[in-house]
Design a protein around this motif. Structure first.
Motif, mmCIF file in Angstrom:
data_model
loop_
_atom_site.group_PDB
_atom_site.id
_atom_site.type_symbol
_atom_site.label_atom_id
_atom_site.label_comp_id
_atom_site.label_asym_id
_atom_site.label_seq_id
_atom_site.Cartn_x
_atom_site.Cartn_y
_atom_site.Cartn_z
ATOM 1 N N UNK A 10 0.841 -1.189 0.000
ATOM 2 C CA UNK A 10 0.000 0.000 0.000
ATOM 3 C C UNK A 10 0.883 1.249 0.000
ATOM 4 N N UNK A 11 0.314 2.363 -0.449
ATOM 5 C CA UNK A 11 1.048 3.618 -0.454
ATOM 6 C C UNK A 11 0.425 4.578 0.554
ATOM 7 N N UNK A 12 1.293 5.345 1.186
ATOM 8 C CA UNK A 12 0.844 6.309 2.170
ATOM 9 C C UNK A 12 1.936 7.335 2.414
ATOM 10 N N UNK A 13 2.120 7.673 3.681
ATOM 11 C CA UNK A 13 3.101 8.677 4.076
ATOM 12 C C UNK A 13 4.006 8.124 5.171
ATOM 13 N N UNK A 14 5.210 8.683 5.265
ATOM 14 C CA UNK A 14 6.053 8.470 6.422
ATOM 15 C C UNK A 14 6.161 9.791 7.171
ATOM 16 N N UNK A 15 6.100 9.704 8.498
ATOM 17 C CA UNK A 15 6.102 10.890 9.345
ATOM 18 C C UNK A 15 7.510 11.128 9.877
ATOM 19 N N UNK A 16 8.137 12.218 9.471
ATOM 20 C CA UNK A 16 9.494 12.529 9.917
ATOM 21 C C UNK A 16 9.468 13.809 10.758
ATOM 22 N N UNK A 17 10.218 13.774 11.883
ATOM 23 C CA UNK A 17 10.225 14.891 12.824
ATOM 24 C C UNK A 17 11.654 15.102 13.331
ATOM 25 N N UNK A 18 12.149 16.323 13.352
ATOM 26 C CA UNK A 18 13.454 16.583 13.975
ATOM 27 C C UNK A 18 13.397 16.280 15.472
ATOM 28 N N UNK A 19 14.473 15.694 15.979
ATOM 29 C CA UNK A 19 14.563 15.324 17.397
ATOM 30 C C UNK A 19 15.800 15.999 17.977
#
Length: 266
Positions: free
Chosen positions: A98-107
Motif C-alpha cells: 500500500x502507499x501512504x506517508x512516512x512521518x518525519x520529525x526533527x529530534x
C-alpha cells in the motif's frame, strides 16, 4: 584437427567463441560482484540490526559526516525531545503493498546534535492528497531507539505545504531550519513514552531483507562461466567432428526400425 582449425572458416568461428567466452566471463564477474554486495548487506543487517544501541556521534562524529555502508542499520539511542512544529510528511511511500506517508520529525537531543526521526508509516486518507490521520507527537523528554539510514536523493516534485517527496536531509534543513545531522536519519524502532494514539495511526516499516536472495546471483555467475567454457568446447567439438567425417567419411545412418504395424500395412 589443428590444420583444419587454422583455416579461415574455423578461425572465424574460434574468434566468435572467444568473444562469446569473454562476454560470459564479464557477465559472470558482474553477477559475482552483485552476490558479494548482497552477501555483505545480509551480514551487515544481521550484525547491526539487533546490536546494542550506541550514540549517533560514535558513528557520525560531525553534523555533515558521511555514513559508511558498513554502519547502515546500526541501532542508535537518542534522549531529548521532538520538535513537532517542524514535522513533515513524506508522500508516496510503500508499505506492505500500500502507499501512504512516512512521518518525519526533527529530534533535539539533550546532549548531542539534532537528528531527523522517521516515526513510521501512515495510510492515505480518502484521497492520496492527505493521510487518514496524523498521530500526536510525544511531548517532554523522550527516549528513541532506531536504525541509522543514509538520506535519500532530492526529487524535483511539486511543492505541497508540510509534505516532501523524499527524505533528503539538506532539503529538510532548508524547509524547517532544524539543522539536523545530514549524514543520516533514524528509522524509529521504539519510543518511551509513546504517544497514546501511536498504535492506531502509525505503522512500523518492515525489517530490511537485503541479501536474502544473494544465492541466485552466485548461481547466475556460475552459469555464465560454464557457458563461457561450453561455447569454446562446442566449437572445438564441431571442428573435431568435421575432421573425423573428412577422414573416415560421414557416419552411416542407422536403419529405420520397422514397426510391426508398418509391416501389416504393406
Amino acid at each position: 584437427m589443428l590444420r583444419r582449425l587454422l583455416t579461415r572458416r574455423w578461425l572465424t568461428w574460434l574468434l566468435v567463441a572467444i568473444i562469446w567466452a569473454a562476454a560470459c566471463v564479464f557477465l559472470g564477474r558482474w553477477q559475482w560482484h552483485r552476490y558479494e554486495g548482497k552477501k555483505l548487506s545480509q551480514h551487515q543487517v544481521s550484525d547491526n540490526y539487533d546490536a546494542d544501541p550506541v550514540s549517533i556521534t560514535s558513528i557520525l562524529p560531525s553534523k555533515d559526516a558521511t555514513l559508511s555502508p558498513e554502519d547502515e542499520w546500526t541501532q542508535i539511542k537518542l534522549v531529548g525531545h521532538y520538535e513537532p512544529s517542524k514535522k513533515l510528511l513524506v508522500r508516496n511511500r510503500p508499505n506492505d503493498g500500500y502507499f501512504g506517508y512516512e512521518l518525519v520529525i526533527p529530534f533535539r537531543q539533550a546532549h548531542g546534535p539534532t537528528v531527523l526521526v522517521d516515526r513510521g508509516w501512515i495510510e492515505n486518507g480518502r484521497t492520496a492528497a492527505a493521510p487518514k490521520t496524523v498521530p500526536p507527537t510525544p511531548g517532554g523528554t523522550v527516549t528513541v531507539i532506531g536504525w541509522l539510514k543514509p538520506g535519500e536523493q532530492a526529487k524535483n516534485a511539486k511543492k505541497v505545504p508540510g509534505q516532501i517527496a523524499s527524505i533528503n536531509l539538506d532539503t529538510i534543513n532548508r524547509l524547517t531550519g532544524a539543522d539536523v545531522v545530514t549524514g543520516g536519519y533514524l528509522l524509529m524502532r521504539s519510543e518511551k513514552p509513546a504517544a497514546p494514539a501511536t498504535q492506531k495511526g502509525l505503522a512500523s516499516l518492515p525489517k530490511p531483507t537485503p541479501g536474502t536472495y544473494a544465492g541466485i546471483n552466485l548461481s547466475y555467475a556460475l552459469q555464465w562461466w560454464a557457458a563461457a567454457i561450453g561455447g569454446v568446447l562446442f566449437m572445438l567439438y564441431r571442428c573435431w567432428k568435421e575432421e573425423q567425417e573428412a577422414v573416415h567419411g560421414p557416419k552411416p545412418k542407422k536403419p529405420k526400425k520397422v514397426r510391426i504395424w508398418d509391416e501389416e500395412d504393406e
